[in-house]
Design a protein around this motif. Structure first.
Motif, PDB file in Angstrom:
ATOM      1  N   GLY A 194     -21.974  24.402  43.947  1.00 30.49           N
ATOM      2  CA  GLY A 194     -22.852  23.237  43.992  1.00 30.49           C
ATOM      3  C   GLY A 194     -22.113  21.945  43.684  1.00 30.49           C
ATOM      4  N   LEU A 195     -21.217  21.983  42.704  1.00 31.69           N
ATOM      5  CA  LEU A 195     -20.428  20.792  42.369  1.00 31.69           C
ATOM      6  C   LEU A 195     -19.485  20.417  43.509  1.00 31.69           C
ATOM      7  CD1 LEU A 195     -19.599  21.651  38.647  1.00 31.69           C
ATOM      8  CD2 LEU A 195     -21.082  19.787  39.437  1.00 31.69           C
ATOM      9  N   ALA A 196     -18.872  21.430  44.136  1.00 32.91           N
ATOM     10  CA  ALA A 196     -17.981  21.150  45.268  1.00 32.91           C
ATOM     11  C   ALA A 196     -18.755  20.527  46.428  1.00 32.91           C
ATOM     12  CB  ALA A 196     -17.279  22.426  45.709  1.00 32.91           C
ATOM     13  N   ILE A 197     -19.951  21.033  46.678  1.00 34.28           N
ATOM     14  CA  ILE A 197     -20.780  20.477  47.750  1.00 34.28           C
ATOM     15  C   ILE A 197     -21.182  19.042  47.413  1.00 34.28           C
ATOM     16  CG2 ILE A 197     -23.007  20.665  48.915  1.00 34.28           C
ATOM     17  CD1 ILE A 197     -22.747  23.744  48.522  1.00 34.28           C
ATOM     18  N   GLY A 198     -21.637  18.823  46.183  1.00 39.59           N
ATOM     19  CA  GLY A 198     -22.022  17.481  45.780  1.00 39.59           C
ATOM     20  C   GLY A 198     -20.883  16.492  45.929  1.00 39.59           C
ATOM     21  N   ARG A 199     -19.691  16.900  45.508  1.00 40.98           N
ATOM     22  CA  ARG A 199     -18.511  16.032  45.626  1.00 40.98           C
ATOM     23  C   ARG A 199     -18.202  15.739  47.090  1.00 40.98           C
ATOM     24  NH1 ARG A 199     -13.458  17.508  46.933  1.00 40.98           N
ATOM     25  NH2 ARG A 199     -11.719  16.070  46.415  1.00 40.98           N
ATOM     26  N   ALA A 200     -18.216  16.774  47.942  1.00 42.08           N
ATOM     27  CA  ALA A 200     -17.883  16.584  49.353  1.00 42.08           C
ATOM     28  C   ALA A 200     -18.849  15.612  50.015  1.00 42.08           C
ATOM     29  CB  ALA A 200     -17.893  17.923  50.076  1.00 42.08           C
ATOM     30  N   LEU A 201     -20.135  15.717  49.696  1.00 38.72           N
ATOM     31  CA  LEU A 201     -21.122  14.833  50.310  1.00 38.72           C
ATOM     32  C   LEU A 201     -21.008  13.417  49.756  1.00 38.72           C
ATOM     33  CD1 LEU A 201     -24.192  17.253  50.434  1.00 38.72           C
ATOM     34  CD2 LEU A 201     -22.656  16.603  52.297  1.00 38.72           C
ATOM     35  N   ALA A 202     -20.701  13.299  48.461  1.00 39.42           N
ATOM     36  CA  ALA A 202     -20.494  11.967  47.890  1.00 39.42           C
ATOM     37  C   ALA A 202     -19.279  11.289  48.523  1.00 39.42           C
ATOM     38  CB  ALA A 202     -20.331  12.065  46.374  1.00 39.42           C
ATOM     39  N   LEU A 203     -18.222  12.065  48.786  1.00 42.79           N
ATOM     40  CA  LEU A 203     -17.044  11.506  49.440  1.00 42.79           C
ATOM     41  C   LEU A 203     -17.362  10.991  50.836  1.00 42.79           C
ATOM     42  CD1 LEU A 203     -14.325  14.126  48.414  1.00 42.79           C
ATOM     43  CD2 LEU A 203     -14.374  11.725  47.748  1.00 42.79           C
ATOM     44  N   LYS A 204     -18.388  11.548  51.462  1.00 45.07           N
ATOM     45  CA  LYS A 204     -18.802  11.097  52.791  1.00 45.07           C
ATOM     46  C   LYS A 204     -19.758   9.915  52.727  1.00 45.07           C
ATOM     47  CE  LYS A 204     -18.138  15.586  55.047  1.00 45.07           C
ATOM     48  NZ  LYS A 204     -17.097  15.108  55.995  1.00 45.07           N
ATOM     49  N   GLY A 205     -20.044   9.433  51.517  1.00 41.38           N
ATOM     50  CA  GLY A 205     -20.875   8.245  51.374  1.00 41.38           C
ATOM     51  C   GLY A 205     -22.341   8.497  51.104  1.00 41.38           C
ATOM     52  N   ARG A 206     -22.721   9.745  50.916  1.00 42.61           N
ATOM     53  CA  ARG A 206     -24.123  10.026  50.624  1.00 42.61           C
ATOM     54  C   ARG A 206     -24.444   9.731  49.161  1.00 42.61           C
ATOM     55  NH1 ARG A 206     -23.299  13.826  54.770  1.00 42.61           N
ATOM     56  NH2 ARG A 206     -25.127  14.315  56.050  1.00 42.61           N
ATOM     57  N   GLU A 207     -25.698   9.397  48.907  1.00 43.23           N
ATOM     58  CA  GLU A 207     -26.225   9.291  47.552  1.00 43.23           C
ATOM     59  C   GLU A 207     -26.620  10.705  47.113  1.00 43.23           C
ATOM     60  OE1 GLU A 207     -29.925   7.022  45.262  1.00 43.23           O
ATOM     61  OE2 GLU A 207     -30.105   7.667  47.354  1.00 43.23           O
ATOM     62  N   VAL A 208     -25.961  11.234  46.079  1.00 45.36           N
ATOM     63  CA  VAL A 208     -26.085  12.650  45.733  1.00 45.36           C
ATOM     64  C   VAL A 208     -26.486  12.815  44.275  1.00 45.36           C
ATOM     65  CG1 VAL A 208     -24.919  14.890  45.618  1.00 45.36           C
ATOM     66  CG2 VAL A 208     -24.297  13.266  47.414  1.00 45.36           C
ATOM     67  N   MET A 209     -27.450  13.705  44.037  1.00 49.93           N
ATOM     68  CA  MET A 209     -27.807  14.145  42.685  1.00 49.93           C
ATOM     69  C   MET A 209     -27.757  15.671  42.649  1.00 49.93           C
ATOM     70  SD  MET A 209     -31.389  13.686  40.552  1.00 49.93           S
ATOM     71  CE  MET A 209     -31.218  11.923  40.364  1.00 49.93           C
ATOM     72  N   VAL A 210     -27.083  16.221  41.646  1.00 50.78           N
ATOM     73  CA  VAL A 210     -27.014  17.672  41.454  1.00 50.78           C
ATOM     74  C   VAL A 210     -27.885  18.025  40.253  1.00 50.78           C
ATOM     75  CG1 VAL A 210     -25.531  19.661  41.026  1.00 50.78           C
ATOM     76  CG2 VAL A 210     -24.671  17.739  42.387  1.00 50.78           C
ATOM     77  N   LEU A 211     -28.858  18.905  40.462  1.00 50.86           N
ATOM     78  CA  LEU A 211     -29.766  19.335  39.395  1.00 50.86           C
ATOM     79  C   LEU A 211     -29.289  20.672  38.845  1.00 50.86           C
ATOM     80  CD1 LEU A 211     -33.232  18.556  41.037  1.00 50.86           C
ATOM     81  CD2 LEU A 211     -31.929  17.110  39.462  1.00 50.86           C
ATOM     82  N   GLU A 212     -29.252  20.801  37.517  1.00 49.20           N
ATOM     83  CA  GLU A 212     -28.814  22.028  36.855  1.00 49.20           C
ATOM     84  C   GLU A 212     -29.836  22.398  35.786  1.00 49.20           C
ATOM     85  OE1 GLU A 212     -27.553  25.254  35.326  1.00 49.20           O
ATOM     86  OE2 GLU A 212     -26.507  24.462  37.093  1.00 49.20           O
ATOM     87  N   ARG A 213     -30.313  23.638  35.818  1.00 53.47           N
ATOM     88  CA  ARG A 213     -31.362  24.039  34.887  1.00 53.47           C
ATOM     89  C   ARG A 213     -30.865  24.225  33.462  1.00 53.47           C
ATOM     90  NH1 ARG A 213     -33.032  30.301  36.198  1.00 53.47           N
ATOM     91  NH2 ARG A 213     -30.954  31.233  36.174  1.00 53.47           N
ATOM     92  N   HIS A 214     -29.579  24.522  33.301  1.00 57.10           N
ATOM     93  CA  HIS A 214     -29.022  24.725  31.966  1.00 57.10           C
ATOM     94  C   HIS A 214     -28.523  23.411  31.373  1.00 57.10           C
ATOM     95  CE1 HIS A 214     -29.442  29.027  32.264  1.00 57.10           C
ATOM     96  NE2 HIS A 214     -28.758  29.041  33.390  1.00 57.10           N
ATOM     97  N   GLY A 215     -28.097  23.472  30.130  1.00 54.74           N
ATOM     98  CA  GLY A 215     -27.632  22.286  29.437  1.00 54.74           C
ATOM     99  C   GLY A 215     -26.170  21.977  29.648  1.00 54.74           C
ATOM    100  N   LEU A 216     -25.480  22.759  30.485  1.00 50.44           N
ATOM    101  CA  LEU A 216     -24.087  22.495  30.828  1.00 50.44           C
ATOM    102  C   LEU A 216     -23.809  23.036  32.217  1.00 50.44           C
ATOM    103  CD1 LEU A 216     -21.755  24.999  28.940  1.00 50.44           C
ATOM    104  CD2 LEU A 216     -24.220  25.227  28.989  1.00 50.44           C
ATOM    105  N   ILE A 217     -22.756  22.537  32.837  1.00 53.45           N
ATOM    106  CA  ILE A 217     -22.438  22.957  34.201  1.00 53.45           C
ATOM    107  C   ILE A 217     -21.825  24.360  34.203  1.00 53.45           C
ATOM    108  CG2 ILE A 217     -22.106  20.584  35.002  1.00 53.45           C
ATOM    109  CD1 ILE A 217     -19.064  21.056  34.812  1.00 53.45           C
ATOM    110  N   GLY A 218     -22.042  25.060  35.305  1.00 54.57           N
ATOM    111  CA  GLY A 218     -21.329  26.311  35.571  1.00 54.57           C
ATOM    112  C   GLY A 218     -21.414  27.368  34.497  1.00 54.57           C
ATOM    113  N   SER A 219     -22.597  27.588  33.917  1.00 51.75           N
ATOM    114  CA  SER A 219     -22.683  28.515  32.783  1.00 51.75           C
ATOM    115  C   SER A 219     -23.076  29.934  33.185  1.00 51.75           C
ATOM    116  CB  SER A 219     -23.698  27.986  31.760  1.00 51.75           C
ATOM    117  OG  SER A 219     -24.984  27.882  32.336  1.00 51.75           O
ATOM    118  N   GLU A 220     -23.279  30.186  34.475  1.00 53.24           N
ATOM    119  CA  GLU A 220     -23.648  31.540  34.916  1.00 53.24           C
ATOM    120  C   GLU A 220     -22.472  32.178  35.663  1.00 53.24           C
ATOM    121  OE1 GLU A 220     -27.433  31.649  36.883  1.00 53.24           O
ATOM    122  OE2 GLU A 220     -28.515  30.991  35.098  1.00 53.24           O
TER     123      GLU A 220
END
Length: 364
Positions: free
Chosen positions: A15-41
């Protein structure tokens, strides 16, 4: 107008890689995460291996994305100062009867343009890894290890440097298509709910993706299965200087030895099909570990393994079924404009994350 152009559900490594790739293309991007830190599963509970691309059938998405993803990941690590090491891997045949499986893997790898594998016989293995006892092995020089947490922080940093944002403690409860995109009901840490609308939506929610997509018209979400993988840590010095894997087993790649960046050894994961997620490692499973490991390292001392951690593969194939390929469903699959859903993103998802991100951007 929608609240935001592009929403990504899930701040794991993909999800973070996708968000970064789309932001690099100029999109306005928000990544939602249900936990209190990234990549915890899944992203934080794996072997932290950069895979070469050996196990995946020609023409599969796993083969298509792992090989270029591996090279992209090594370059990304070098450019961003992420700790990693091209340590190499041996896939070992514990006896003569398993040698044909090594040959099958070698031929499959060649068919996917992986051309750097080398067969080592028993004599060569005795020279380079004297603790090994096996009939032969495939040597993979492009397999490596990585600091997965450092990788995810770098991906988040790249996303945020290009105007994107990660919002933690935000659990998506419901997705509804609308005239201008999608409406999400999001639960926050205090139990309140809010609504967010977006024009484009990426569902990269790991285990939760099939459930989130289940009620969307035309989505045809797969059934989810949980394959728990337990790890045991070796007390004492690592016996090998390379990663050592047995030939693959149903549901996984067998109980193998991996080394962290400090060259401490751990063994796993095994395959334990379960109905619910829990992160306790049952010490009684250690007995099977000793038997599996001694098939190629007979010198494993008694009482040298201690429970370490576990993770869960987000399976979309049931026990006894052939392993499923990655499934990336874009508008061409489900007819929902501006939506891409990812299912079954287990290994080699971490290795392939940058290539997966480019693939998703293409599907939009």
């Amino acid at each position: 107008m929608p609240d935001i152009e592009t929403l990504v559900i899930g701040a794991g490594v993909i999800g973070l890689a996708i968000g970064r790739a789309l932001a690099l293309k100029g999109r306005e991007v928000m990544v939602l995460e249900r936990h209190g830190l990234i990549g915890s599963e899944t992203s934080a509970r794996n072997s932290e291996v950069i895979h070469a691309g050996i196990y995946y059938p020609p023409g599969s998405l796993k083969a298509k994305l792992c090989l270029p993803g591996k090279h992209m990941l090594y370059d990304f690590c070098a450019d961003n100062g992420i700790a990693h090491e091209r340590i190499g891997k041996l896939i070992v045949a514990g006896n003569e009867a398993q040698l044909p499986e090594l040959e099958r893997l070698h031929q499959q790898a060649l068919a996917t343009d992986l051309t750097d594998l080398v067969f080592y016989d028993r004599r060569k293995l005795e020279e380079i890894e004297p603790e090994l006892d096996c009939a032969g092995a495939l040597w993979s020089p492009s397999t490596g290890i990585i600091d997965s947490h450092g990788l995810m922080l770098a991906l988040q940093g790249g996303l945020e440097a290009h105007g994107g944002q990660v919002v933690l403690n935000s659990r998506v409860k419901e997705i509804t298509p609308g005239p201008e995109g999608y409406r999400l009901v999001v639960e926050t840490a205090d139990g309140d709910t809010t609504a967010l609308t977006c024009r484009e939506l990426i569902v990269s929610a790991g285990h939760g993706a099939p459930g989130l997509m289940a009620d969307l018209p035309g989505a045809n979400a797969p059934k989810a299965y949980l394959a728990k993988g337990n790890y045991f840590k070796l007390q004492g010095k690592a016996p090998f200087s390379r990663l050592v894997y047995p030939v693959p087993e149903p549901g996984g790649s067998g109980v193998h030895i991996t080394l962290d960046l400090q060259h401490q050894a751990r063994f796993g994961p095994d395959v334990e099909w379960v109905e619910h997620i829990d992160y306790e490692v049952d010490p009684s499973r250690g007995g099977k570990f000793y038997a599996a490991i001694r098939s190629y390292w007979p010198g494993l001392p008694d009482k040298s393994l201690v429970p370490d951690y576990c993770g869960f593969r987000p399976k979309i194939s049931a026990p006894g079924e052939p392993a499923a390929d990655f499934r990336i469903d874009g508008p061409e699959t489900h007819g929902l404009e501006g939506l891409v859903a990812l299912y079954g993103m287990e290994s080699p998802g971490l290795t392939s994350c940058l290539a997966i991100a480019d693939e998703v951007a293409g599907r939009l």
